[in-house]
Design an enzyme around this catalytic site. Structure first.
Site, short mmCIF file in Angstrom:
data_model
loop_
_atom_site.label_atom_id
_atom_site.label_comp_id
_atom_site.label_asym_id
_atom_site.label_seq_id
_atom_site.Cartn_x
_atom_site.Cartn_y
_atom_site.Cartn_z
N ALA A 275 -0.17 22.22 -27.21
CA ALA A 275 -1.25 22.79 -27.87
C ALA A 275 -0.44 23.87 -28.60
O ALA A 275 0.07 25.07 -28.52
CB ALA A 275 -2.08 23.79 -26.95
N HIS A 450 -25.90 53.53 -21.64
CA HIS A 450 -24.79 53.91 -20.35
C HIS A 450 -25.40 53.38 -19.32
O HIS A 450 -26.79 53.19 -19.10
CB HIS A 450 -24.93 55.41 -20.35
CG HIS A 450 -24.18 55.78 -19.06
ND1 HIS A 450 -22.46 55.84 -19.02
CD2 HIS A 450 -24.23 56.07 -17.79
CE1 HIS A 450 -22.11 56.14 -18.06
NE2 HIS A 450 -23.25 56.28 -17.29
#
Length: 474
Positions: A275, A450
């Site tokens: 790769a 949150h």
């Protein structure tokens, strides 16, 4: 036109049905142009069939197995077995759903689909050779053409892909069993992603890289986090070693590497994955006949409207060079279609994000601190560590950080580097900030849910202004 050919005509001929090509075709059809889309292999291109989608499917699957495997301290006791054939079959279902969806979308928008290999005969004609015995060919005359033929893996001399000992990424993603050991040649994003997949699947993975670090092109503190985690997974790195040759062994393959000083090492494995990058697929298109020039590496130079030196012929995606990213191809496809339709479109590369789907992920967009300095800005930098994120703690994934770069004078956001779970998602917020000309104050003033990872982006922006609450300010 060749005598005996069937001849058809179209406003726009799109060659290649990958992310760039099919997006360009659909957008051009939406703008009331007659569009013909030609594909010689599979609709969806490398990305959907052999790249982005199948690799992310296997990344998700092996991540799940690894998370369960490492969950003892959270009260989870399990050692999942990986059925690679089953995993690949599931991956193939995902691919089939998406590729069939591309065909339906094209047909639903009025795009004419044509299977075959296109080759330009002149500036306004292409011949389409259909596969299969007796299928013949036909000529398509066009007003405009868009070249979107993508890229293919680079073969190292002496490491030609044979599908048995030496694999490309395409072949690695189709293996129906986990190799006991794997040598990965190249520590770029493809090599690192697949090294992580096979390490989590149970392979003994060794990575050899000719350069001195993994993920060259990214900043050292970004890659350090990813490399540390990879080593925890058992991946063995050897830098400064180029693959020189290989021989068949009793257990599979022996890869021989060589340093610049000439010292050689041997690495044994069942298989090797090469790769080392990708190259454009432009060599069999007959671009010369159309009057389109390529550079020394086969890429097609284009302007900010995706036009080649022939103004009626466009090139998008990997064939047009860096950044070789699927979403870049899509954006360029939109621009090419709209320019052909007479719309005032142009490319703007300042806010193109990039992501590496390692563990943790990397997401970047815009400028680094060094790049901002080189561009004449006085950079203002804010950082938020993942270990201070409540959501990261509840996910048990606290390696990494969010860093935002802004202009000290105006506080306009210039870029970000994120190493975190879901960094590929988090970076989109900063990309939008850059695109719309937002300031640090805009990011800080946006109320974030949150507990979420996205709060880390807000906190990094606040840190740059000396206003962070959940980490110490500089």
């Amino acid at each position: 036109m060749v005598v005996g050919d069937i001849a058809t005509g179209t406003d726009v001929l799109v060659v290649g049905a990958g992310p760039g090509g099919y997006v360009a075709a659909i957008r051009a059809a939406q703008l009331d142009l007659d569009v013909t889309l030609v594909e010689k292999d599979a609709f969806g291109g490398t990305c959907l069939n052999h790249g982005c989608i199948p690799s992310k499917a296997l990344i998700s699957a092996t991540d799940l197995a690894q998370r369960v495997r490492e969950g003892e301290h959270m009260g989870i006791h399990a050692d999942p077995a990986i059925d690679m054939a089953g995993m690949v079959a599931w991956k193939d279902q995902v691919v089939d759903q998406l590729t069939s969806g591309v065909e339906k979308l094209c047909k639903g928008n009025g795009v004419t689909l044509m299977e075959g290999r296109a080759e330009f005969a002149d500036e306004h004609t292409a011949r389409i050779a259909h596969g299969g015995e007796g299928q013949g060919s036909e000529s398509v005359e066009f007003e405009h053409a868009i070249v979107a033929t993508g890229s293919r893996p680079i073969e190292l001399p002496g490491f030609e892909f044979d599908g048995e000992h030496v694999l490309s990424s395409k072949e690695a993603l189709a293996m129906d069993r986990v190799p006991s050991s794997l040598v990965v040649v190249g520590a770029g994003y493809i090599g690192m992603e697949l090294a992580t997949v096979f390490a989590k699947a149970g392979s003994d993975v060794t990575v050899v890289e000719a350069l001195d670090q993994a993920l060259p092109g990214y900043e050292a503190d970004v890659t350090r986090v990813v490399r540390k985690r990879a080593e925890e997974l058992g991946i063995d790195f050897h830098f400064g070693q180029a693959a020189a040759e290989w021989t068949e062994s009793d257990d599979g393959i022996t890869v021989v590497t060589e340093t610049e000083e000439g010292s050689r090492s041997e690495f044994d494995a069942e298989k090797a994955l090469v790769a080392v990058g990708r190259q454009p697929v432009t060599d069999a298109l007959g671009l010369d006949a159309a009057g389109v020039e390529t550079d020394g590496n086969g890429f097609v130079p284009t302007d900010d409207r995706a036009r080649t030196d022939q103004e009626h012929i466009f090139a998008i995606g990997d064939v047009a060079g860096e950044p070789m990213l699927a979403h870049t191809a899509m954006a360029e496809g939109h621009v090419a279609a709209e320019v052909i339709a007479g719309e005032p479109a142009a490319l703007d590369h300042q806010a193109i994000p990039a992501a590496v789907f390692t563990d943790p992920e990397i997401g970047t967009v815009g400028m680094t601190e060094a790049e901002a300095e080189d561009a004449g800005f006085e950079p203002l930098v804010g950082t938020f560590p993942l270990r201070a994120s409540g959501r990261a703690l509840t996910m048990d994934e606290t390696d990494g950080f969010v860093r935002i770069v802004a202009d000290a004078d105006s506080e306009f956001v210039l870029g970000a580097q994120i190493v975190a779970p879901e960094a590929s998602e988090l970076v989109a917020e900063v990309g939008l900030a850059i695109e719309m000309g937002a300031t640090l104050e805009d990011v800080v003033g946006t109320i974030h849910t949150h507990p979420t990872l996205s709060e880390a982006v807000m906190e990094a922006a606040a840190n740059a202004r000396g206003e962070a609450v959940h980490t110490l300010n500089r």
